[in-house]
Scaffold this motif. Structure first.
Motif, short mmCIF file in Angstrom:
data_model
loop_
_atom_site.label_atom_id
_atom_site.label_comp_id
_atom_site.label_asym_id
_atom_site.label_seq_id
_atom_site.Cartn_x
_atom_site.Cartn_y
_atom_site.Cartn_z
N THR A 141 0.82 -1.23 0.00
CA THR A 141 0.00 0.00 0.00
C THR A 141 0.85 1.27 0.00
O THR A 141 0.30 2.37 0.10
N GLN A 142 2.15 1.12 -0.12
CA GLN A 142 3.04 2.27 0.03
C GLN A 142 2.79 3.36 -1.02
O GLN A 142 2.90 4.55 -0.72
N LYS A 143 2.43 2.96 -2.25
CA LYS A 143 2.28 3.95 -3.33
C LYS A 143 0.82 4.26 -3.62
O LYS A 143 0.51 4.90 -4.61
N GLN A 144 -0.08 3.80 -2.75
CA GLN A 144 -1.50 4.08 -2.96
C GLN A 144 -1.88 5.39 -2.28
O GLN A 144 -1.15 5.96 -1.48
N ASN A 145 -3.09 5.85 -2.63
CA ASN A 145 -3.67 7.01 -1.93
C ASN A 145 -5.17 6.80 -1.82
O ASN A 145 -5.66 5.70 -2.08
N PHE A 146 -5.92 7.85 -1.47
CA PHE A 146 -7.36 7.68 -1.28
C PHE A 146 -8.06 7.36 -2.59
O PHE A 146 -9.08 6.71 -2.62
N GLY A 147 -7.47 7.78 -3.71
CA GLY A 147 -8.01 7.48 -5.03
C GLY A 147 -9.20 8.35 -5.39
O GLY A 147 -10.17 8.45 -4.67
N GLU A 188 -5.82 6.01 8.91
CA GLU A 188 -6.49 4.85 9.46
C GLU A 188 -7.02 3.97 8.35
O GLU A 188 -7.10 2.74 8.49
N ILE A 189 -7.36 4.58 7.21
CA ILE A 189 -7.87 3.80 6.07
C ILE A 189 -6.79 2.82 5.60
O ILE A 189 -7.06 1.65 5.36
N ARG A 190 -5.56 3.31 5.49
CA ARG A 190 -4.46 2.43 5.08
C ARG A 190 -4.25 1.32 6.10
O ARG A 190 -4.04 0.16 5.74
N LEU A 191 -4.32 1.65 7.38
CA LEU A 191 -4.16 0.66 8.43
C LEU A 191 -5.23 -0.43 8.30
O LEU A 191 -4.92 -1.63 8.39
N MET A 192 -6.50 -0.02 8.09
CA MET A 192 -7.58 -1.00 7.97
C MET A 192 -7.38 -1.90 6.75
O MET A 192 -7.65 -3.11 6.79
N GLU A 193 -6.89 -1.34 5.66
CA GLU A 193 -6.64 -2.13 4.45
C GLU A 193 -5.56 -3.19 4.71
O GLU A 193 -5.65 -4.32 4.23
N GLU A 232 -6.38 -5.63 18.20
CA GLU A 232 -6.48 -4.60 17.18
C GLU A 232 -6.07 -3.23 17.73
O GLU A 232 -5.45 -2.41 17.03
N GLU A 233 -6.39 -2.97 19.00
CA GLU A 233 -6.03 -1.68 19.60
C GLU A 233 -4.52 -1.49 19.64
O GLU A 233 -4.02 -0.36 19.49
N HIS A 234 -3.76 -2.59 19.84
CA HIS A 234 -2.31 -2.49 19.85
C HIS A 234 -1.77 -2.07 18.49
O HIS A 234 -0.81 -1.29 18.39
N PHE A 235 -2.39 -2.59 17.43
CA PHE A 235 -1.97 -2.20 16.08
C PHE A 235 -2.21 -0.70 15.86
O PHE A 235 -1.39 0.00 15.26
N GLU A 236 -3.36 -0.23 16.34
CA GLU A 236 -3.67 1.20 16.21
C GLU A 236 -2.69 2.04 17.01
O GLU A 236 -2.22 3.09 16.54
N THR A 237 -2.35 1.58 18.23
CA THR A 237 -1.39 2.32 19.06
C THR A 237 -0.03 2.40 18.37
O THR A 237 0.60 3.46 18.31
#
Length: 356
Positions: free
Chosen positions: A50-56, A74-79, A100-105
Protein backbone atom coordinates in the motif's frame (compact mmCIF):
# COMPACT_ATOMS: atom_id res chain seq x y z
CA UNK A 1 -7.80 -46.62 52.98
CA UNK A 2 -6.33 -47.10 49.52
CA UNK A 3 -3.65 -49.73 49.06
CA UNK A 4 -0.09 -48.71 48.18
CA UNK A 5 -0.52 -50.19 44.69
CA UNK A 6 -3.70 -48.21 44.06
CA UNK A 7 -2.10 -45.01 45.32
CA UNK A 8 0.88 -45.58 43.03
CA UNK A 9 -1.42 -46.07 40.04
CA UNK A 10 -3.32 -42.89 40.87
CA UNK A 11 -0.08 -40.93 41.16
CA UNK A 12 1.05 -42.31 37.78
CA UNK A 13 -2.24 -41.25 36.18
CA UNK A 14 -1.99 -37.76 37.68
CA UNK A 15 1.60 -37.42 36.51
CA UNK A 16 0.62 -38.50 32.99
CA UNK A 17 -2.25 -35.97 32.84
CA UNK A 18 0.02 -33.18 34.10
CA UNK A 19 2.66 -34.12 31.53
CA UNK A 20 0.08 -34.03 28.73
CA UNK A 21 -1.12 -30.59 29.85
CA UNK A 22 2.46 -29.31 30.02
CA UNK A 23 3.20 -30.65 26.53
CA UNK A 24 0.03 -29.07 25.12
CA UNK A 25 0.88 -25.77 26.83
CA UNK A 26 4.39 -25.83 25.33
CA UNK A 27 2.89 -26.44 21.88
CA UNK A 28 0.38 -23.61 22.40
CA UNK A 29 3.17 -21.19 23.34
CA UNK A 30 5.19 -22.11 20.25
CA UNK A 31 2.09 -21.94 18.07
CA UNK A 32 1.16 -18.49 19.41
CA UNK A 33 4.58 -17.13 18.49
CA UNK A 34 4.40 -18.70 15.04
CA UNK A 35 0.98 -17.08 14.49
CA UNK A 36 2.25 -13.71 15.67
CA UNK A 37 5.31 -13.96 13.40
CA UNK A 38 3.04 -14.68 10.43
CA UNK A 39 0.82 -11.71 11.30
CA UNK A 40 3.72 -9.25 11.50
CA UNK A 41 5.26 -10.66 8.30
CA UNK A 42 1.94 -10.15 6.47
CA UNK A 43 1.62 -6.68 7.99
CA UNK A 44 5.00 -5.72 6.52
CA UNK A 45 3.96 -7.11 3.14
CA UNK A 46 0.73 -5.11 3.31
CA UNK A 47 2.70 -2.02 4.29
CA UNK A 48 4.88 -2.39 1.19
CA UNK A 49 1.88 -3.14 -1.02
CA UNK A 50 0.00 0.00 0.00
CA UNK A 51 3.04 2.27 0.03
CA UNK A 52 2.28 3.95 -3.33
CA UNK A 53 -1.50 4.08 -2.96
CA UNK A 54 -3.67 7.01 -1.93
CA UNK A 55 -7.36 7.68 -1.28
CA UNK A 56 -8.01 7.48 -5.03
CA UNK A 57 -10.19 9.83 -7.05
CA UNK A 58 -11.53 13.22 -6.05
CA UNK A 59 -9.46 16.08 -4.81
CA UNK A 60 -6.39 14.28 -3.44
CA UNK A 61 -4.83 17.49 -2.22
CA UNK A 62 -7.97 18.29 -0.23
CA UNK A 63 -8.11 14.72 1.17
CA UNK A 64 -4.49 14.88 2.29
CA UNK A 65 -5.06 18.22 3.91
CA UNK A 66 -8.36 17.45 5.63
CA UNK A 67 -8.08 13.70 6.37
CA UNK A 68 -4.30 13.49 6.89
CA UNK A 69 -2.02 11.73 4.48
CA UNK A 70 -2.97 8.27 3.26
CA UNK A 71 0.51 7.14 4.24
CA UNK A 72 -0.36 7.42 7.94
CA UNK A 73 -4.14 7.19 7.66
CA UNK A 74 -6.49 4.85 9.46
CA UNK A 75 -7.87 3.80 6.07
CA UNK A 76 -4.46 2.43 5.08
CA UNK A 77 -4.16 0.66 8.43
CA UNK A 78 -7.58 -1.00 7.97
CA UNK A 79 -6.64 -2.13 4.45
CA UNK A 80 -3.51 -3.79 5.81
CA UNK A 81 -5.31 -5.42 8.74
CA UNK A 82 -7.97 -6.91 6.45
CA UNK A 83 -5.37 -9.05 4.65
CA UNK A 84 -3.35 -10.32 7.62
CA UNK A 85 -5.05 -13.72 7.92
CA UNK A 86 -6.68 -16.35 5.76
CA UNK A 87 -10.39 -16.65 6.48
CA UNK A 88 -9.86 -20.26 7.63
CA UNK A 89 -7.13 -19.42 10.16
CA UNK A 90 -8.99 -19.18 13.47
CA UNK A 91 -5.94 -18.47 15.66
CA UNK A 92 -4.67 -15.73 13.36
CA UNK A 93 -8.02 -13.94 13.13
CA UNK A 94 -8.59 -14.30 16.88
CA UNK A 95 -5.19 -12.75 17.67
CA UNK A 96 -5.73 -9.82 15.29
CA UNK A 97 -9.24 -9.12 16.64
CA UNK A 98 -8.11 -9.41 20.26
CA UNK A 99 -5.18 -7.01 19.81
CA UNK A 100 -6.48 -4.60 17.18
CA UNK A 101 -6.03 -1.68 19.60
CA UNK A 102 -2.31 -2.49 19.85
CA UNK A 103 -1.97 -2.20 16.08
CA UNK A 104 -3.67 1.20 16.21
CA UNK A 105 -1.39 2.32 19.06
CA UNK A 106 1.73 1.25 17.14
CA UNK A 107 0.48 2.78 13.89
CA UNK A 108 -0.31 6.21 15.30
CA UNK A 109 2.06 6.50 18.30
CA UNK A 110 4.90 3.96 18.30
CA UNK A 111 5.86 3.29 14.67
CA UNK A 112 8.56 5.92 14.44
CA UNK A 113 10.25 5.03 17.72
CA UNK A 114 9.73 1.26 17.34
CA UNK A 115 9.91 0.44 13.60
CA UNK A 116 10.32 -3.33 14.21
CA UNK A 117 6.67 -4.41 14.57
CA UNK A 118 7.53 -8.03 15.47
CA UNK A 119 9.77 -6.94 18.33
CA UNK A 120 7.32 -4.34 19.66
CA UNK A 121 4.12 -6.38 19.22
CA UNK A 122 5.07 -10.09 19.58
CA UNK A 123 7.99 -9.83 22.02
CA UNK A 124 7.47 -6.71 24.14
CA UNK A 125 3.70 -6.08 24.10
CA UNK A 126 1.67 -9.31 23.97
CA UNK A 127 4.75 -11.37 24.97
CA UNK A 128 4.21 -14.52 22.93
CA UNK A 129 7.70 -14.52 21.39
CA UNK A 130 11.30 -14.07 22.55
CA UNK A 131 14.34 -12.62 20.80
CA UNK A 132 16.29 -15.08 18.66
CA UNK A 133 18.55 -17.33 20.70
CA UNK A 134 16.30 -17.25 23.78
CA UNK A 135 13.30 -19.30 24.93
CA UNK A 136 10.67 -19.78 27.62
CA UNK A 137 8.53 -17.44 29.73
CA UNK A 138 11.54 -15.34 30.78
CA UNK A 139 13.38 -15.51 27.43
CA UNK A 140 16.43 -17.27 28.84
CA UNK A 141 19.45 -17.82 26.62
CA UNK A 142 19.64 -21.13 24.77
CA UNK A 143 22.46 -23.58 25.48
CA UNK A 144 25.60 -22.12 23.95
CA UNK A 145 24.33 -18.55 24.31
CA UNK A 146 21.86 -16.44 22.37
CA UNK A 147 24.41 -15.46 19.72
CA UNK A 148 25.19 -19.08 18.71
CA UNK A 149 22.51 -21.40 20.15
CA UNK A 150 23.77 -24.98 20.50
CA UNK A 151 27.18 -23.63 19.47
CA UNK A 152 25.92 -23.35 15.91
CA UNK A 153 25.58 -27.14 15.60
CA UNK A 154 21.90 -27.65 16.41
CA UNK A 155 18.46 -26.19 17.08
CA UNK A 156 17.38 -24.86 20.47
CA UNK A 157 13.95 -26.13 21.54
CA UNK A 158 11.63 -23.13 21.74
CA UNK A 159 14.13 -20.73 20.13
CA UNK A 160 12.42 -17.36 19.72
CA UNK A 161 9.23 -18.43 21.55
CA UNK A 162 7.87 -18.41 25.11
CA UNK A 163 7.80 -22.23 25.02
CA UNK A 164 10.36 -25.00 24.83
CA UNK A 165 13.00 -26.20 27.26
CA UNK A 166 16.11 -24.80 25.60
CA UNK A 167 17.60 -28.24 24.94
CA UNK A 168 19.51 -28.79 21.72
CA UNK A 169 18.58 -31.06 18.83
CA UNK A 170 21.98 -31.52 17.23
CA UNK A 171 22.63 -31.40 13.50
CA UNK A 172 23.73 -34.60 11.77
CA UNK A 173 27.30 -35.41 12.77
CA UNK A 174 27.01 -33.88 16.26
CA UNK A 175 25.82 -35.15 19.62
CA UNK A 176 25.87 -34.32 23.32
CA UNK A 177 24.05 -31.76 25.44
CA UNK A 178 26.15 -28.95 23.96
CA UNK A 179 26.35 -30.37 20.39
CA UNK A 180 30.15 -30.28 20.61
CA UNK A 181 30.83 -34.05 20.30
CA UNK A 182 31.04 -36.01 17.04
CA UNK A 183 28.96 -39.12 16.37
CA UNK A 184 30.49 -42.36 15.05
CA UNK A 185 31.52 -41.88 11.44
CA UNK A 186 32.66 -38.29 12.06
CA UNK A 187 35.86 -36.84 13.54
CA UNK A 188 36.62 -33.49 15.16
CA UNK A 189 38.82 -31.29 12.97
CA UNK A 190 38.79 -28.41 15.41
CA UNK A 191 37.35 -27.98 18.89
CA UNK A 192 37.47 -25.85 22.01
CA UNK A 193 35.01 -25.11 24.83
CA UNK A 194 32.66 -23.13 22.59
CA UNK A 195 33.34 -24.42 19.06
CA UNK A 196 33.40 -27.80 17.33
CA UNK A 197 33.65 -28.85 13.70
CA UNK A 198 32.83 -32.49 12.88
CA UNK A 199 33.78 -33.90 9.48
CA UNK A 200 32.57 -37.18 8.00
CA UNK A 201 35.03 -40.08 7.98
CA UNK A 202 36.06 -41.96 4.85
CA UNK A 203 33.23 -44.22 3.69
CA UNK A 204 35.20 -47.30 4.82
CA UNK A 205 35.55 -46.16 8.45
CA UNK A 206 33.19 -46.95 11.32
CA UNK A 207 35.19 -44.57 13.53
CA UNK A 208 38.21 -42.51 12.61
CA UNK A 209 40.68 -39.80 13.53
CA UNK A 210 41.06 -38.29 10.06
CA UNK A 211 39.62 -38.05 6.57
CA UNK A 212 41.36 -40.94 4.71
CA UNK A 213 40.90 -44.71 4.78
CA UNK A 214 44.23 -44.94 6.64
CA UNK A 215 42.79 -42.91 9.52
CA UNK A 216 40.14 -45.49 10.44
CA UNK A 217 40.09 -46.68 14.05
CA UNK A 218 37.72 -49.47 12.95
CA UNK A 219 36.57 -50.62 9.50
CA UNK A 220 32.88 -50.84 8.61
CA UNK A 221 31.29 -54.18 7.72
CA UNK A 222 32.23 -55.05 4.15
CA UNK A 223 35.69 -53.54 4.57
CA UNK A 224 38.92 -54.98 5.95
CA UNK A 225 42.35 -53.69 6.93
CA UNK A 226 45.15 -54.32 4.42
CA UNK A 227 48.93 -54.51 4.91
CA UNK A 228 49.16 -50.71 4.98
CA UNK A 229 46.58 -50.56 7.80
CA UNK A 230 44.05 -48.98 5.45
CA UNK A 231 40.43 -50.10 5.20
CA UNK A 232 39.76 -51.59 1.74
CA UNK A 233 36.70 -53.19 0.17
CA UNK A 234 36.03 -56.90 0.69
CA UNK A 235 35.24 -58.51 -2.67
CA UNK A 236 32.45 -60.88 -1.65
CA UNK A 237 32.07 -61.97 -5.27
CA UNK A 238 35.45 -63.71 -5.17
CA UNK A 239 34.19 -66.14 -2.51
CA UNK A 240 33.72 -69.79 -3.42
CA UNK A 241 30.93 -70.71 -3.51
CA UNK A 242 29.33 -67.51 -4.83
CA UNK A 243 26.93 -65.75 -2.43
CA UNK A 244 24.35 -65.67 -5.28
CA UNK A 245 22.10 -68.41 -6.70
CA UNK A 246 22.84 -70.36 -9.90
CA UNK A 247 20.68 -68.09 -12.09
CA UNK A 248 22.34 -64.91 -10.75
CA UNK A 249 25.72 -63.26 -11.04
CA UNK A 250 27.50 -61.35 -8.25
CA UNK A 251 28.21 -57.62 -8.62
CA UNK A 252 30.71 -56.23 -6.11
CA UNK A 253 30.16 -52.73 -4.71
CA UNK A 254 32.05 -50.65 -2.15
CA UNK A 255 31.46 -52.32 1.19
CA UNK A 256 28.86 -54.73 -0.16
CA UNK A 257 27.60 -56.68 -3.19
CA UNK A 258 24.39 -57.39 -5.06
CA UNK A 259 23.00 -60.38 -6.99
CA UNK A 260 21.68 -59.72 -10.51
CA UNK A 261 19.59 -62.04 -12.68
CA UNK A 262 21.38 -63.75 -15.57
CA UNK A 263 20.19 -63.17 -19.13
CA UNK A 264 17.31 -65.51 -20.01
CA UNK A 265 19.48 -67.21 -22.66
CA UNK A 266 21.91 -68.39 -19.97
CA UNK A 267 22.04 -71.38 -17.68
CA UNK A 268 24.34 -69.82 -15.09
CA UNK A 269 26.49 -66.79 -15.87
CA UNK A 270 29.42 -64.65 -14.77
CA UNK A 271 27.95 -61.28 -15.71
CA UNK A 272 25.33 -59.40 -17.71
CA UNK A 273 24.60 -60.31 -21.32
CA UNK A 274 24.38 -63.33 -23.63
CA UNK A 275 28.18 -63.50 -23.90
CA UNK A 276 28.64 -64.16 -20.16
CA UNK A 277 26.76 -67.48 -19.99
CA UNK A 278 28.35 -70.54 -18.40
CA UNK A 279 26.17 -72.64 -20.72
CA UNK A 280 23.22 -71.81 -22.94
CA UNK A 281 19.68 -72.39 -21.74
CA UNK A 282 17.38 -74.82 -23.61
CA UNK A 283 16.39 -73.44 -27.01
CA UNK A 284 19.64 -71.48 -27.39
CA UNK A 285 23.06 -72.35 -28.82
CA UNK A 286 26.56 -70.88 -28.61
CA UNK A 287 27.37 -68.81 -31.69
CA UNK A 288 30.65 -66.89 -31.82
CA UNK A 289 30.86 -66.64 -28.05
CA UNK A 290 27.22 -65.69 -27.40
CA UNK A 291 24.07 -67.70 -26.80
CA UNK A 292 21.59 -67.21 -29.64
CA UNK A 293 18.17 -68.62 -30.49
CA UNK A 294 17.95 -72.06 -32.11
CA UNK A 295 15.61 -71.96 -35.14
CA UNK A 296 13.95 -75.33 -34.67
CA UNK A 297 11.81 -74.74 -37.76
CA UNK A 298 14.84 -74.68 -40.08
CA UNK A 299 16.16 -78.08 -38.98
CA UNK A 300 16.25 -80.94 -41.52
CA UNK A 301 13.85 -82.99 -39.43
CA UNK A 302 10.53 -81.17 -39.05
CA UNK A 303 9.74 -80.19 -35.49
CA UNK A 304 5.99 -80.40 -36.18
CA UNK A 305 5.09 -83.95 -37.23
CA UNK A 306 1.29 -83.93 -37.38
CA UNK A 307 -0.58 -83.53 -40.64
CA UNK A 308 -1.48 -80.00 -41.77
CA UNK A 309 0.80 -78.37 -39.16
CA UNK A 310 3.32 -75.57 -39.72
CA UNK A 311 6.31 -74.66 -37.51
CA UNK A 312 6.63 -71.09 -36.15
CA UNK A 313 9.92 -70.16 -34.49
CA UNK A 314 9.81 -68.09 -31.28
CA UNK A 315 12.63 -66.88 -29.05
CA UNK A 316 14.06 -69.92 -27.28
CA UNK A 317 11.41 -72.30 -28.59
CA UNK A 318 8.89 -72.96 -31.39
CA UNK A 319 5.16 -73.46 -31.87
CA UNK A 320 3.14 -75.81 -34.08
CA UNK A 321 0.07 -74.15 -35.62
CA UNK A 322 -2.53 -75.37 -38.08
CA UNK A 323 -2.12 -74.42 -41.72
CA UNK A 324 -4.46 -71.91 -43.32
CA UNK A 325 -7.89 -73.47 -43.82
CA UNK A 326 -7.47 -75.81 -40.88
CA UNK A 327 -8.28 -75.50 -37.20
CA UNK A 328 -7.25 -77.32 -34.05
CA UNK A 329 -9.65 -79.86 -32.63
CA UNK A 330 -8.39 -82.02 -29.76
CA UNK A 331 -4.77 -81.61 -30.87
CA UNK A 332 -5.45 -82.43 -34.54
CA UNK A 333 -5.65 -80.02 -37.48
CA UNK A 334 -8.95 -80.56 -39.31
CA UNK A 335 -10.35 -78.73 -42.30
CA UNK A 336 -12.63 -75.86 -41.45
CA UNK A 337 -16.25 -76.35 -42.61
CA UNK A 338 -17.13 -74.45 -45.81
CA UNK A 339 -19.03 -71.24 -45.21
CA UNK A 340 -22.55 -71.25 -46.69
CA UNK A 341 -23.11 -68.57 -49.31
CA UNK A 342 -25.89 -66.12 -48.54
CA UNK A 343 -28.60 -65.62 -51.21
CA UNK A 344 -27.92 -62.62 -53.36
CA UNK A 345 -29.98 -59.52 -52.76
CA UNK A 346 -31.35 -59.61 -56.30
CA UNK A 347 -32.78 -63.13 -55.79
CA UNK A 348 -34.52 -62.03 -52.61
CA UNK A 349 -36.02 -59.05 -54.43
CA UNK A 350 -37.27 -61.20 -57.31
CA UNK A 351 -38.91 -63.62 -54.90
CA UNK A 352 -40.67 -60.79 -53.11
CA UNK A 353 -42.11 -59.45 -56.41
CA UNK A 354 -43.26 -62.97 -57.36
CA UNK A 355 -45.23 -63.28 -54.16
CA UNK A 356 -46.98 -59.99 -54.91
Amino acid sequence: MLSATTQLRLLSCVAFVVLCHVTEAEMDLKSACSTCQKITDNFNKGFDRTQKQNFGGGNTAWEERKLSKYETSEIRLMEILEDLCDSSSFECNRMVEEHEEHFETWWFKRKTKHPDLHKWFCIETIRVCCPKGTFGPDCNSCVGGSERPCHGNGVCDGDGTRGGNGKCSCNHGYQGELCLDCIDGFFGEDRNDTFSSCTECHTSCKTCSGATNQDCDECKDGWEEDDQEACVDVNECSNDPSPCTEDQYCLNTDGSFSCKACDKVCSGCSGAGADKCHTCAGGYQLTEGSCTDVDECSQPASACTKEHQECVNVDGSYQCVCSIGFEDQDGECVKKPAEEEEPEASDASTSAHAEL
